[in-house]
Design an enzyme around this catalytic site. Structure first.
Site, PDB file in Angstrom:
ATOM      1  N   HIS A  55       5.454  -4.514  -3.262  1.00 47.27           N
ATOM      2  CA  HIS A  55       4.584  -5.298  -2.384  1.00 47.27           C
ATOM      3  C   HIS A  55       3.394  -5.807  -3.182  1.00 47.27           C
ATOM      4  CE1 HIS A  55       2.917  -1.240  -2.220  1.00 47.27           C
ATOM      5  NE2 HIS A  55       1.797  -1.712  -1.705  1.00 47.27           N
ATOM      6  N   HIS A 115       0.050  -5.329  -3.237  1.00 45.06           N
ATOM      7  CA  HIS A 115      -1.207  -4.644  -3.566  1.00 45.06           C
ATOM      8  C   HIS A 115      -1.367  -4.488  -5.080  1.00 45.06           C
ATOM      9  CE1 HIS A 115      -1.446  -2.762   0.711  1.00 45.06           C
ATOM     10  NE2 HIS A 115      -1.928  -3.986   0.664  1.00 45.06           N
ATOM     11  N   ASP A 168      -2.537  -2.236  -6.942  1.00 42.31           N
ATOM     12  CA  ASP A 168      -2.167  -0.989  -7.620  1.00 42.31           C
ATOM     13  C   ASP A 168      -0.659  -0.920  -7.899  1.00 42.31           C
ATOM     14  OD1 ASP A 168      -2.064  -0.685  -4.725  1.00 42.31           O
ATOM     15  OD2 ASP A 168      -1.625   1.421  -5.028  1.00 42.31           O
ATOM     16  N   HIS A 169       0.070  -1.960  -7.475  1.00 42.71           N
ATOM     17  CA  HIS A 169       1.496  -2.046  -7.790  1.00 42.71           C
ATOM     18  C   HIS A 169       1.814  -3.230  -8.697  1.00 42.71           C
ATOM     19  CE1 HIS A 169       2.663   1.052  -4.769  1.00 42.71           C
ATOM     20  NE2 HIS A 169       1.422   0.778  -4.425  1.00 42.71           N
ATOM     21  N   HIS A 224       3.726  -1.280   5.900  1.00 44.08           N
ATOM     22  CA  HIS A 224       2.547  -1.045   5.046  1.00 44.08           C
ATOM     23  C   HIS A 224       1.884  -2.383   4.736  1.00 44.08           C
ATOM     24  CE1 HIS A 224      -0.002   0.452   1.858  1.00 44.08           C
ATOM     25  NE2 HIS A 224       0.579  -0.370   1.009  1.00 44.08           N
ATOM     26  N   ASP A 233       5.144   1.879  -0.898  1.00 40.79           N
ATOM     27  CA  ASP A 233       4.183   2.510   0.001  1.00 40.79           C
ATOM     28  C   ASP A 233       4.675   2.521   1.449  1.00 40.79           C
ATOM     29  OD1 ASP A 233       2.658   2.783  -2.240  1.00 40.79           O
ATOM     30  OD2 ASP A 233       1.027   1.479  -1.586  1.00 40.79           O
ATOM     31  N   HIS A 293       3.583   6.657  -4.637  1.00 38.15           N
ATOM     32  CA  HIS A 293       2.450   7.544  -4.908  1.00 38.15           C
ATOM     33  C   HIS A 293       2.848   8.990  -4.663  1.00 38.15           C
ATOM     34  CE1 HIS A 293      -0.666   4.315  -5.031  1.00 38.15           C
ATOM     35  NE2 HIS A 293       0.119   3.731  -4.127  1.00 38.15           N
TER      36      HIS A 293
HETATM   37 ZN   LIG Z   1      -0.024   1.831  -3.446  1.00 41.75          ZN
HETATM   38 ZN   LIG Z   2       0.087  -0.588  -1.021  1.00 43.00          ZN
END
Ligand SMILES: [Zn+2]
Ligand SMILES: [Zn+2]
Length: 263
Positions: free
Chosen positions: A56, A58, A60-61, A115, A135, A175
């Protein structure tokens, strides 16, 4: 099919994955934020990273895409509706698409909103099957919905897609939140003995060696799959009396997600 899980050790507790073809050594990286760690892991195994998939949008990915692409020439794929937000995406993905890695690996794309509304999970129909779920589904938990998501959509994804996968499907989330999530499960369902036993193990565990759960186990330890549990419903009614004695599963899920947001 070979899978290498890479523990980032960062504050966000990211897991990255390399999925490789045993015959050719070609590999796909899932959400490679700490991309140098992915590159090092591939080198150790003698693999070549040819593809990147973002589950996705975000950061952090997706934050490792540019570095890993520059280092390897890998192509980047993501949900077709996330591509514009991510930038630099070569292939948009939709439900039913099949990603091939080398000669022996096929990954089916599942469109799994909740998410965010542009989230894919990758499913390998190997023996055992494997689900790379970003996520959407965590070990003993579910993704939050307050950064572009929708809890009712997440409920539908859980019930109509994830819960129908084979029980032996191995679960590879984005995560590592196992201890915190088990504590929430036990707060909601103190009598869940399997969750209590796993919590004891998880507290002693190095995250780099964290247990890989199966979908069957998730159905026993993950409160977001335990929507019919009398104990879960009774405890939920203490916080939300208005849901009545026989709330439907969607209501239970959405209220659990709401509680988890502030827990
Ligand atoms: Zn994440
Ligand atoms: Zn995320």
């Amino acid at each position: 099919m070979l899978t290498e899980r890479i523990w980032s050790g960062n504050s966000l507790r990211n897991f990255h994955y390399l999925i490789a073809c045993a015959e050719t050594g070609e590999a796909l990286a899932v959400d490679p934020l700490e991309w140098r760690m992915c590159l090092d892991a591939a080198a150790r195994r003698g693999w070549q990273i040819r593809q990147i998939v973002n589950t996705h949008e975000h950061s952090d990915h997706t934050g490792g895409n540019a570095g890993l692409k520059h280092a390897t020439g890998a192509t980047v794929a993501a949900h077709e509706r996330a591509a514009a937000r991510i930038g630099g995406v070569d292939h948009g993905l939709k439900a039913g698409d099949v990603i091939r890695v080398g000669r022996s690996v096929e990954l089916e794309c599942l469109d799994t909103p909740g998410h965010t509304l542009a989230h894919v999970c990758l499913l390998s129909h190997s023996d055992p099957p494997a689900l790379y779920c970003g996520d959407t589904l965590f070990n003993a938990g579910a993704g939050n919905c307050y950064n572009g998501g929708d809890p009712e959509a997440l409920y539908t994804t859980f019930v109509t897609q994830l819960a129908r996968l084979p029980e032996e499907t191995r679960v590879y989330p984005g995560h590592e939140y196992l201890v915190r999530n088990l504590e929430f499960t036990l707060d909601r369902e103190p009598g869940n003995e399997e969750a209590a036993a796993l919590l004891g193990t998880a507290r002693r565990q190095d995250p780099a060696a964290a247990v890989v759960t199966t979908l069957g186990r998730e159905k026993r330890i993950n409160t977001f799959f335990r929507l019919q549990s009398p104990e879960v419903i009774a405890r939920l009614r203490e916080s939300f009396p208005e849901i009545g004695e026989r709330p439907d599963a969607k209501t239970v899920f959405v209220k659990l997600r709401e509680l988890r947001n502030r827990w």
